[in-house]
Scaffold this motif. Structure first.
Motif, short mmCIF file in Angstrom:
data_model
loop_
_atom_site.label_atom_id
_atom_site.label_comp_id
_atom_site.label_asym_id
_atom_site.label_seq_id
_atom_site.Cartn_x
_atom_site.Cartn_y
_atom_site.Cartn_z
N ALA A 65 22.59 31.50 16.29
CA ALA A 65 23.22 30.89 15.12
C ALA A 65 24.27 29.86 15.53
O ALA A 65 24.39 28.80 14.91
N VAL A 66 25.02 30.15 16.58
CA VAL A 66 26.02 29.19 17.07
C VAL A 66 25.33 27.93 17.57
O VAL A 66 25.77 26.81 17.29
N VAL A 67 24.24 28.08 18.31
CA VAL A 67 23.50 26.92 18.83
C VAL A 67 22.97 26.08 17.67
O VAL A 67 23.10 24.84 17.67
N LEU A 68 22.38 26.71 16.65
CA LEU A 68 21.86 25.98 15.50
C LEU A 68 22.98 25.27 14.73
O LEU A 68 22.80 24.16 14.23
N ALA A 69 24.15 25.92 14.62
CA ALA A 69 25.28 25.30 13.93
C ALA A 69 25.75 24.05 14.67
O ALA A 69 26.06 23.03 14.06
N VAL A 70 25.81 24.11 15.99
CA VAL A 70 26.22 22.94 16.79
C VAL A 70 25.21 21.81 16.62
O VAL A 70 25.58 20.65 16.44
N ILE A 71 23.92 22.15 16.63
CA ILE A 71 22.88 21.13 16.45
C ILE A 71 23.02 20.48 15.07
O ILE A 71 22.94 19.26 14.93
N ALA A 72 23.26 21.29 14.04
CA ALA A 72 23.41 20.76 12.68
C ALA A 72 24.64 19.87 12.55
O ALA A 72 24.62 18.87 11.84
N LEU A 73 25.71 20.20 13.25
CA LEU A 73 26.92 19.39 13.19
C LEU A 73 26.78 18.08 13.95
O LEU A 73 27.34 17.07 13.55
N VAL A 74 26.05 18.10 15.04
CA VAL A 74 25.89 16.91 15.87
C VAL A 74 24.88 15.94 15.25
O VAL A 74 25.05 14.73 15.33
N ARG A 75 23.86 16.49 14.61
CA ARG A 75 22.82 15.66 14.00
C ARG A 75 23.40 14.83 12.88
O ARG A 75 24.17 15.29 12.07
N SER A 76 23.01 13.57 12.84
CA SER A 76 23.52 12.65 11.82
C SER A 76 22.92 13.00 10.47
O SER A 76 21.72 13.14 10.34
N PRO A 77 23.74 13.13 9.42
CA PRO A 77 23.22 13.50 8.11
C PRO A 77 22.40 12.38 7.49
O PRO A 77 22.72 11.20 7.63
N GLY A 78 21.31 12.75 6.82
CA GLY A 78 20.50 11.79 6.11
C GLY A 78 19.63 10.92 6.99
O GLY A 78 19.11 9.93 6.53
N THR A 79 19.44 11.28 8.26
CA THR A 79 18.62 10.46 9.13
C THR A 79 17.17 10.93 9.07
O THR A 79 16.88 12.09 9.25
#
Length: 141
Positions: A51-65
Motif C-alpha cells: 500500500a505504501v508503494v502504491l501510494a508513492v506511485i499515485a503521488l508521483v504520477r502526474s494527475p490527468g495524464t
C-alpha cells in the motif's frame, strides 16, 4: 474512474488472490489459531508495504495524464478538450447547423503533448477546432 484493458485484468487477479488468502486464513484459524495469528501478521505487513508503494506511485504520477502524454483538465462547469474537434456542440443549448466539415488530419506524433486546462465555467481546447458551437446559447450556421 473506469478501469479497462490490462488494469482490469490486474484488478480481477488481485481480487481473486485476496479472496483465496482470506479463505486460507479462515481455515488456518480453525486448524491452528497460533499459526493463523503469526501468518496474518506477516501478510498484514506485506499488504501494508504494498500500500505504501502504491501510494508513492499515485503521488508521483502526474494527475490527468493519458497514455499519450496529453493532460486535459476542467474546473467546475468548464469544458476542456484535447486533440481535433470538428462539428461539435458543447454547452447549454448549443447546436451546429449545416453540412459537416471534413475531419482534419491528425497532428504529427511530436505535437501530441498538449496541456489543456479550463478554469471554472471556462472553455479550453487543443488541436484543430472547426465548425463548433461552444458555450451557452451558441449556434454555428
Amino acid at each position: 474512474m473506469a478501469v479497462s484493458g490490462p488494469a482490469r485484468v490486474a484488478v480481477w487477479v488481485l481480487a481473486v488472490v485476496a479472496g483465496v488468502v482470506s479463505a486460507g486464513l479462515i481455515v488456518a484459524l480453525v486448524v491452528n489459531p497460533d499459526m493463523a495469528d503469526r501468518t496474518a501478521s506477516v501478510i498484514g505487513a506485506i499488504v501494508g508495504l504494498a500500500a505504501v508503494v502504491l501510494a508513492v506511485i499515485a503521488l508521483v504520477r502526474s494527475p490527468g495524464t493519458s497514455g499519450d502524454g496529453r493532460r486535459v483538465r476542467s474546473g467546475r462547469g468548464g469544458i476542456a478538450a484535447g486533440g481535433n474537434i470538428t462539428g461539435s456542440a458543447i454547452g447549454d443549448r448549443s447546436s451546429v447547423v449545416g453540412p459537416p466539415t471534413a475531419r482534419a488530419p491528425a497532428p504529427p506524433a511530436g505535437g501530441r503533448d498538449a496541456d489543456v486546462r479550463a478554469g471554472r465555467d471556462g472553455i479550453a481546447a487543443a488541436g484543430d477546432i472547426a465548425d463548433n458551437a461552444l458555450g451557452d446559447d451558441s449556434e454555428r450556421r
